[in-house]
Design a protein around this motif. Structure first.
Motif, mmCIF file in Angstrom:
data_model
loop_
_atom_site.group_PDB
_atom_site.id
_atom_site.type_symbol
_atom_site.label_atom_id
_atom_site.label_comp_id
_atom_site.label_asym_id
_atom_site.label_seq_id
_atom_site.Cartn_x
_atom_site.Cartn_y
_atom_site.Cartn_z
ATOM 1 N N MET A 73 0.832 -1.200 0.000
ATOM 2 C CA MET A 73 0.000 0.000 0.000
ATOM 3 C C MET A 73 0.871 1.256 0.000
ATOM 4 N N GLY A 74 1.867 1.295 0.864
ATOM 5 C CA GLY A 74 2.752 2.448 0.921
ATOM 6 C C GLY A 74 3.604 2.597 -0.327
ATOM 7 N N ILE A 75 4.081 1.473 -0.845
ATOM 8 C CA ILE A 75 4.891 1.503 -2.072
ATOM 9 C C ILE A 75 4.073 2.022 -3.238
ATOM 10 N N LEU A 76 2.834 1.559 -3.349
ATOM 11 C CA LEU A 76 1.951 2.030 -4.420
ATOM 12 C C LEU A 76 1.769 3.542 -4.333
ATOM 13 N N ALA A 77 1.392 4.016 -3.152
ATOM 14 C CA ALA A 77 1.148 5.453 -2.983
ATOM 15 C C ALA A 77 2.402 6.264 -3.306
ATOM 16 N N ASP A 78 3.544 5.831 -2.776
ATOM 17 C CA ASP A 78 4.788 6.560 -3.022
ATOM 18 C C ASP A 78 5.142 6.614 -4.501
ATOM 19 N N SER A 79 4.962 5.496 -5.195
ATOM 20 C CA SER A 79 5.336 5.466 -6.613
ATOM 21 C C SER A 79 4.412 6.327 -7.457
ATOM 22 N N VAL A 80 3.129 6.352 -7.124
ATOM 23 C CA VAL A 80 2.200 7.226 -7.848
ATOM 24 C C VAL A 80 2.578 8.684 -7.621
ATOM 25 N N LEU A 81 2.803 9.041 -6.377
ATOM 26 C CA LEU A 81 3.138 10.428 -6.035
ATOM 27 C C LEU A 81 4.465 10.865 -6.659
ATOM 28 N N GLU A 82 5.468 9.994 -6.609
ATOM 29 C CA GLU A 82 6.771 10.324 -7.190
ATOM 30 C C GLU A 82 6.689 10.549 -8.698
ATOM 31 N N ALA A 83 5.713 9.896 -9.336
ATOM 32 C CA ALA A 83 5.536 10.053 -10.781
ATOM 33 C C ALA A 83 4.563 11.188 -11.119
ATOM 34 N N GLY A 84 4.159 11.955 -10.114
ATOM 35 C CA GLY A 84 3.301 13.118 -10.350
ATOM 36 C C GLY A 84 1.818 12.832 -10.338
ATOM 37 N N GLY A 85 1.429 11.655 -9.856
ATOM 38 C CA GLY A 85 0.013 11.289 -9.823
ATOM 39 C C GLY A 85 -0.672 11.702 -8.534
ATOM 40 N N LYS A 86 -1.958 11.390 -8.456
ATOM 41 C CA LYS A 86 -2.778 11.741 -7.299
ATOM 42 C C LYS A 86 -3.218 10.475 -6.579
ATOM 43 N N VAL A 87 -3.206 10.548 -5.242
ATOM 44 C CA VAL A 87 -3.577 9.414 -4.410
ATOM 45 C C VAL A 87 -4.501 9.872 -3.299
#
Length: 193
Positions: free
Chosen positions: A48-62
């Motif tokens: 869950m944390g890895i998913l959120a971090d990777s989305v955010l690092e790529a400029g996405g919204k979570v």
């Protein structure tokens, strides 16, 4: 219609194999690149944390939705685009459902199975027609497919229930499924025939 808001279910345990961590990080990057907002359980740990971090690092919204009892253990991710703390687990599941166009199931444990089977049950009863995608990362969900086949073979579910979800095994297949329209509604009356 392509997916704009995707509910993602996955594990929150940290003690998992590196191959799942890397795979989920790739999924998060893909979702951000496709401008798909991720709605998930709000934790900072495990996949869950890895998913959120990777989305955010790529400029996405979570958007994270977390029950108060879990937040009290300071398990919530504090860097999300949006975090909603709700009263119960049931409220969390309903809120995640209400805000999502489709569902993606990544590797996880009992909580992930609970969430998957609930949305599949709602779908078989005609309560929604949202797309359910199971990502069979590194063959993780192969036993689940065998169990569904076993249930159908023993007539506890009709063959049509194999269409409640789609199982994919690659990022390319996942991308294709994310671009699909919603599924047709199932006739709940056929559940008992």
């Amino acid at each position: 219609m392509s997916v704009l808001n995707l509910c993602v279910y996955c594990g929150s345990a940290n003690r998992i194999a590196e191959k799942y961590k890397l795979g989920v990080a790739d999924v998060g990057k893909l979702l951000a690149e496709q401008n798909i907002r991720v709605i998930y359980g709000g934790a900072r740990t495990g996949l869950m944390g890895i998913l959120a971090d990777s989305v955010l690092e790529a400029g996405g919204k979570v958007m994270g939705i977390i029950p108060q009892a879990v937040a009290e253990h300071e398990m919530q991710h504090t860097g999300l685009t949006e975090l909603e703390v709700v009263d119960t687990l049931h409220t969390r599941k309903q809120a995640m459902f209400d805000r999502s166009d489709a569902f993606l199931i990544l590797p996880g444990g009992l909580g992930t199975l609970d969430e998957l089977f609930e949305i599949m049950t709602w779908k078989q009863l005609g309560m929604h027609n949202k797309h359910i995608i199971i990502y069979n990362m590194h063959g993780f969900w192969k036993p689940l497919q065998a169990m569904v086949d076993h249930i159908v073979a023993h007539n506890f579910a009709p063959v049509s229930h194999r269409t409640l979800y789609c199982m994919v095994s690659s990022m390319g297949e996942l991308l294709t499924e994310l671009g699909r329209d919603r599924d047709p509604f199932l006739d709940p009356n056929k559940k008992w025939l």
